[in-house]
Structure formats: C-alpha cells, structure tokens
Design a protein around this motif. Structure first.
Motif, PDB file in Angstrom:
ATOM      1  N   GLY A  77     -29.537  23.578 -57.600  1.00  0.00           N
ATOM      2  CA  GLY A  77     -30.216  24.326 -58.652  1.00  0.00           C
ATOM      3  C   GLY A  77     -29.254  25.365 -59.200  1.00  0.00           C
ATOM      4  O   GLY A  77     -28.147  25.028 -59.615  1.00  0.00           O
ATOM      5  N   THR A  78     -29.636  26.637 -59.138  1.00  0.00           N
ATOM      6  CA  THR A  78     -28.762  27.711 -59.606  1.00  0.00           C
ATOM      7  C   THR A  78     -28.048  28.410 -58.453  1.00  0.00           C
ATOM      8  O   THR A  78     -27.364  29.408 -58.662  1.00  0.00           O
ATOM      9  N   LYS A  79     -28.204  27.886 -57.250  1.00  0.00           N
ATOM     10  CA  LYS A  79     -27.594  28.507 -56.069  1.00  0.00           C
ATOM     11  C   LYS A  79     -26.241  27.859 -55.767  1.00  0.00           C
ATOM     12  O   LYS A  79     -26.123  26.640 -55.675  1.00  0.00           O
ATOM     13  N   ARG A  80     -25.224  28.710 -55.609  1.00  0.00           N
ATOM     14  CA  ARG A  80     -23.854  28.260 -55.321  1.00  0.00           C
ATOM     15  C   ARG A  80     -23.572  28.486 -53.846  1.00  0.00           C
ATOM     16  O   ARG A  80     -23.642  29.609 -53.365  1.00  0.00           O
ATOM     17  N   ILE A  81     -23.251  27.407 -53.124  1.00  0.00           N
ATOM     18  CA  ILE A  81     -22.999  27.479 -51.684  1.00  0.00           C
ATOM     19  C   ILE A  81     -21.554  27.081 -51.417  1.00  0.00           C
ATOM     20  O   ILE A  81     -21.183  25.908 -51.566  1.00  0.00           O
ATOM     21  N   GLU A  82     -20.751  28.068 -51.029  1.00  0.00           N
ATOM     22  CA  GLU A  82     -19.337  27.805 -50.778  1.00  0.00           C
ATOM     23  C   GLU A  82     -19.179  26.892 -49.561  1.00  0.00           C
ATOM     24  O   GLU A  82     -19.877  27.030 -48.564  1.00  0.00           O
ATOM     25  N   GLN A  83     -18.247  25.953 -49.674  1.00  0.00           N
ATOM     26  CA  GLN A  83     -18.002  24.971 -48.621  1.00  0.00           C
ATOM     27  C   GLN A  83     -16.845  25.419 -47.732  1.00  0.00           C
ATOM     28  O   GLN A  83     -15.920  26.088 -48.192  1.00  0.00           O
ATOM     29  N   LEU A  84     -16.901  25.029 -46.481  1.00  0.00           N
ATOM     30  CA  LEU A  84     -15.823  25.325 -45.545  1.00  0.00           C
ATOM     31  C   LEU A  84     -14.681  24.351 -45.803  1.00  0.00           C
ATOM     32  O   LEU A  84     -14.878  23.137 -45.752  1.00  0.00           O
ATOM     33  N   LEU A  85     -13.512  24.886 -46.102  1.00  0.00           N
ATOM     34  CA  LEU A  85     -12.347  24.040 -46.359  1.00  0.00           C
ATOM     35  C   LEU A  85     -11.558  23.848 -45.074  1.00  0.00           C
ATOM     36  O   LEU A  85     -11.359  24.782 -44.306  1.00  0.00           O
ATOM     37  N   GLU A  86     -11.122  22.615 -44.858  1.00  0.00           N
ATOM     38  CA  GLU A  86     -10.232  22.285 -43.747  1.00  0.00           C
ATOM     39  C   GLU A  86      -8.865  21.971 -44.335  1.00  0.00           C
ATOM     40  O   GLU A  86      -8.780  21.408 -45.419  1.00  0.00           O
ATOM     41  N   ASN A  87      -7.826  22.323 -43.636  1.00  0.00           N
ATOM     42  CA  ASN A  87      -6.453  22.088 -44.090  1.00  0.00           C
ATOM     43  C   ASN A  87      -6.196  22.701 -45.467  1.00  0.00           C
ATOM     44  O   ASN A  87      -5.328  22.242 -46.199  1.00  0.00           O
ATOM     45  N   GLY A  88      -6.997  23.673 -45.867  1.00  0.00           N
ATOM     46  CA  GLY A  88      -6.797  24.365 -47.131  1.00  0.00           C
ATOM     47  C   GLY A  88      -7.314  23.661 -48.362  1.00  0.00           C
ATOM     48  O   GLY A  88      -7.475  24.272 -49.408  1.00  0.00           O
ATOM     49  N   ASN A  89      -7.611  22.331 -48.260  1.00  0.00           N
ATOM     50  CA  ASN A  89      -8.035  21.620 -49.470  1.00  0.00           C
ATOM     51  C   ASN A  89      -8.958  20.427 -49.200  1.00  0.00           C
ATOM     52  O   ASN A  89      -9.081  19.536 -50.034  1.00  0.00           O
ATOM     53  N   GLN A  90      -9.615  20.378 -48.043  1.00  0.00           N
ATOM     54  CA  GLN A  90     -10.513  19.266 -47.729  1.00  0.00           C
ATOM     55  C   GLN A  90     -11.871  19.801 -47.290  1.00  0.00           C
ATOM     56  O   GLN A  90     -11.959  20.877 -46.696  1.00  0.00           O
ATOM     57  N   TRP A  91     -12.925  19.049 -47.583  1.00  0.00           N
ATOM     58  CA  TRP A  91     -14.254  19.408 -47.103  1.00  0.00           C
ATOM     59  C   TRP A  91     -15.079  18.151 -46.919  1.00  0.00           C
ATOM     60  O   TRP A  91     -14.802  17.102 -47.482  1.00  0.00           O
ATOM     61  N   LYS A  92     -16.105  18.294 -46.082  1.00  0.00           N
ATOM     62  CA  LYS A  92     -16.970  17.164 -45.730  1.00  0.00           C
ATOM     63  C   LYS A  92     -18.214  17.188 -46.610  1.00  0.00           C
ATOM     64  O   LYS A  92     -18.865  18.226 -46.757  1.00  0.00           O
ATOM     65  N   VAL A  93     -18.550  16.032 -47.192  1.00  0.00           N
ATOM     66  CA  VAL A  93     -19.735  15.936 -48.054  1.00  0.00           C
ATOM     67  C   VAL A  93     -20.982  15.758 -47.181  1.00  0.00           C
ATOM     68  O   VAL A  93     -20.887  15.439 -45.999  1.00  0.00           O
ATOM     69  N   PRO A  94     -22.168  15.961 -47.760  1.00  0.00           N
ATOM     70  CA  PRO A  94     -23.406  15.809 -46.989  1.00  0.00           C
ATOM     71  C   PRO A  94     -23.568  14.403 -46.403  1.00  0.00           C
ATOM     72  O   PRO A  94     -23.008  13.428 -46.906  1.00  0.00           O
ATOM     73  N   GLU A  95     -24.362  14.336 -45.339  1.00  0.00           N
ATOM     74  CA  GLU A  95     -24.671  13.055 -44.683  1.00  0.00           C
ATOM     75  C   GLU A  95     -25.796  12.313 -45.397  1.00  0.00           C
ATOM     76  O   GLU A  95     -25.871  11.091 -45.330  1.00  0.00           O
ATOM     77  N   GLN A  96     -26.685  13.055 -46.061  1.00  0.00           N
ATOM     78  CA  GLN A  96     -27.848  12.452 -46.714  1.00  0.00           C
ATOM     79  C   GLN A  96     -27.465  11.774 -48.021  1.00  0.00           C
ATOM     80  O   GLN A  96     -26.771  12.377 -48.839  1.00  0.00           O
ATOM     81  N   PRO A  97     -27.916  10.526 -48.261  1.00  0.00           N
ATOM     82  CA  PRO A  97     -27.667   9.891 -49.556  1.00  0.00           C
ATOM     83  C   PRO A  97     -28.274  10.709 -50.689  1.00  0.00           C
ATOM     84  O   PRO A  97     -29.293  11.369 -50.517  1.00  0.00           O
TER      85      PRO A  97
END
Length: 130
Positions: A77-97
């Motif tokens: 929606g209008t909420k911004r949730i910062e993601q945890l970065l690994e190796n400075g430039n990688q992140w894991k996407v959600p598990e739910q389709p």
C-alpha cells in the motif's frame, strides 16, 4: 547519470521505472520529483520479474553507488518496508506467491536516484500467461 542498473535472478532481469532523483551536472543540479513508487508502477505497468518463493535477487548499478547507500524497500500500500541486504546488494523475496512492489535507491557523488519494479513470486511449474 549512471549508465546501467540491473535487478536480476537466474539470468532474468526486472523492468524498472525511474522514481525521484537529484543529480548534479557541473554547477547545476537537476531534481525530478516523482509520485511514490506504487503510483509510478500503477501508471507505467512494467512487466513483473517472475521468481520462485524465497529467491535471492541481486541489484547492481554501474557505476556502483557509494558504500552502504544502497537501499531496497518493499511497498505494501503506502507503507515502505526496508529490506535486509546481504552482501551489500542482495535480498530474499517473500515465500508467499503473489505480486510484490519494490524500489531501490542509491547515492553517488553526483546525487541520488531510485527505480521501482514488480516481481511475481510463483510456485515452480505454475504457469500463467502474461
């Protein structure tokens, strides 16, 4: 400005849409104030990058942003949730389709810029026409 940005997973890349930015050219600064990523994506409708649940995405810019200035955020929606970065430039996407909206931002010596994109998390073998 920078020449290239890539959000990738297993050789596939996401279509990105520019968001707000400020950039200095010699003695002049140029700022582009855009709508929030959900609105920009709603207008542009880029094709989503299809990934598996829990996929690890990599973002690269050429030239790279200054150290530790790269951020990735998911929009709900209008909420911004910062993601945890690994190796400075990688992140894991959600598990739910489902469809997910993200934006990446970085800073360079000349300024800052952002790009929004959409991913579609799909179970392996689940096929749907686009």
């Amino acid at each position: 400005m920078f020449n290239r940005r890539v959000i990738a997973w297993q050789g596939k890349t996401a279509a990105t849409v520019p968001t707000s930015s400020c950039w200095s050219y010699e003695n002049e600064a140029v700022c582009k104030d855009m709508a929030a990523p959900p609105e920009v994506i709603g207008e542009q409708k880029p094709k989503p990058l299809q990934v598996s649940p829990g996929a690890v995405l990599t973002v690269t810019f050429s030239p790279p942003p200054t150290d530790e200035s790269l951020t990735v955020a998911q929009w709900i929606g209008t909420k911004r949730i910062e993601q945890l970065l690994e190796n400075g430039n990688q992140w894991k996407v959600p598990e739910q389709p489902g469809w997910y909206l993200f934006d990446v931002r970085g800073q360079w010596s000349q300024g800052d810029a952002g790009h929004a994109f959409v991913i579609e998390v799909r179970q392996n073998g689940q096929q749907r026409p686009l």
